[in-house]
Write an enzyme that holds these catalytic residues in place. Sequence first.
Site, short mmCIF file in Angstrom:
data_model
loop_
_atom_site.label_atom_id
_atom_site.label_comp_id
_atom_site.label_asym_id
_atom_site.label_seq_id
_atom_site.Cartn_x
_atom_site.Cartn_y
_atom_site.Cartn_z
N HIS A 31 0.84 -1.21 0.00
CA HIS A 31 0.00 0.00 0.00
C HIS A 31 0.87 1.26 0.00
CE1 HIS A 31 -2.78 -2.88 2.24
NE2 HIS A 31 -3.57 -2.45 1.28
N GLN A 55 -18.49 -5.84 -0.82
CA GLN A 55 -17.67 -6.66 -1.72
C GLN A 55 -17.29 -8.01 -1.11
OE1 GLN A 55 -14.53 -3.55 -1.80
NE2 GLN A 55 -13.08 -5.25 -1.77
N ASP A 149 -4.17 -6.66 -7.68
CA ASP A 149 -5.57 -6.94 -8.00
C ASP A 149 -5.80 -6.50 -9.45
OD1 ASP A 149 -6.63 -7.63 -5.15
OD2 ASP A 149 -5.43 -5.83 -4.90
N ARG A 186 -4.00 -10.12 3.85
CA ARG A 186 -4.45 -11.45 4.28
C ARG A 186 -3.28 -12.39 4.60
NH1 ARG A 186 -8.95 -10.39 0.42
NH2 ARG A 186 -10.88 -10.45 1.63
P1 AMP Z 1 -6.67 -3.42 -0.36
O1 AMP Z 1 -6.45 -2.71 0.95
O2 AMP Z 1 -6.32 -4.86 -0.34
O3 AMP Z 1 -8.04 -3.12 -0.94
O4 AMP Z 1 -5.64 -2.76 -1.38
C1 AMP Z 1 -5.65 -1.38 -1.64
C2 AMP Z 1 -4.83 -1.12 -2.88
O5 AMP Z 1 -3.48 -1.55 -2.64
C3 AMP Z 1 -5.33 -1.92 -4.10
O6 AMP Z 1 -5.26 -1.10 -5.26
C4 AMP Z 1 -4.35 -3.06 -4.17
O7 AMP Z 1 -4.19 -3.60 -5.46
C5 AMP Z 1 -3.07 -2.39 -3.69
N1 AMP Z 1 -2.12 -3.40 -3.19
C6 AMP Z 1 -2.36 -4.35 -2.26
N2 AMP Z 1 -1.27 -5.14 -2.11
C7 AMP Z 1 -0.33 -4.68 -2.98
C8 AMP Z 1 1.00 -5.07 -3.32
N3 AMP Z 1 1.58 -6.12 -2.75
N4 AMP Z 1 1.66 -4.35 -4.25
C9 AMP Z 1 1.07 -3.29 -4.88
N5 AMP Z 1 -0.18 -2.87 -4.60
C10 AMP Z 1 -0.88 -3.55 -3.67
#
Ligand code: AMP
Length: 255
Positions: A31, A55, A149, A186
């Site tokens: 993030h 979601q 994602d 996760r």
């Molecule tokens: P989330 O909190 O899982 O909804 O992720 C928020 C944003 O961070 C989304 O756009 C994800 O694709 C991105 N993200 C999560 N993990 C990674 C990672 N390992 N590398 C790059 N972006 C990430």
Amino acid sequence: MQVVRTIEELKGDVGHASAFIPTMGALHAGHISLVQRARQECSRVCVSIFVNPLQFGPNEDYEKYPRTEEADLKLLEKAGTDIVWLPSVEDIYGENNVILNDDMIYANPDLADRLCGLNRPGHFDGVCTVVKKLLDAVKPDRAYFGEKDYQQLMIIREMVDRLKIPVEIIGCPILREPDGLAMSSRNRYLSADERKIAAMLYQVILSEAKNPIVAAQKLESLGFQVDYLEEHWNRLFVAARLGSTRLIDNIELSC
Ligand code: AMP
């Protein structure tokens, strides 16, 4: 760094941020890499933290999804975030939390009816609905999404295009642990033993990129339950469960 909670506070004090990064919190370096990229490209950076109930499927981990607000705020402050928005479910979906069909933003089925969309029915409709609401509130010039994602990134791009939302969507590369495991909120569900095996997800798709069937067999023999291992958009996508944790990853395929 300003921390705001209600949509009114956001509008009143700090709307119109130029860069926006929507997250569900439990933040990690992946993030933060998005925040850093945004920091380089834009003068104001807004991050939202919202675990979006819409979601998650009925048997998914909405209730137990990690919530680590204090640590998240520290990481965001250190990364130079200007505004953190922490809306409640009521702020997003209203007091009675009633979502009418007309309020929903549906993902384009050409993109959504495959990969994670098949295992998680309605998931991308929930993502589109919340991202539209967040973009409407923050009104950023650019919004940053991770290639972790990748299907979500494609679906958001299409939605923004279709609804003519005036924002530029920026895709950012996957940040990985030193052993190759894609960083994910996760990953903290994994036991120590599962964590060691989890790194093989990336190793196997990388070494067997041209042989998805062999790759799936290798993963199953390591103890993964493979949901899918498929090629789309010149990338190889995998989702696999290790114990009760579902991991996803993808790599670009060379021509
Ligand atoms: P989330 O909190 O899982 O909804 O992720 C928020 C944003 O961070 C989304 O756009 C994800 O694709 C991105 N993200 C999560 N993990 C990674 C990672 N390992 N590398 C790059 N972006 C990430």
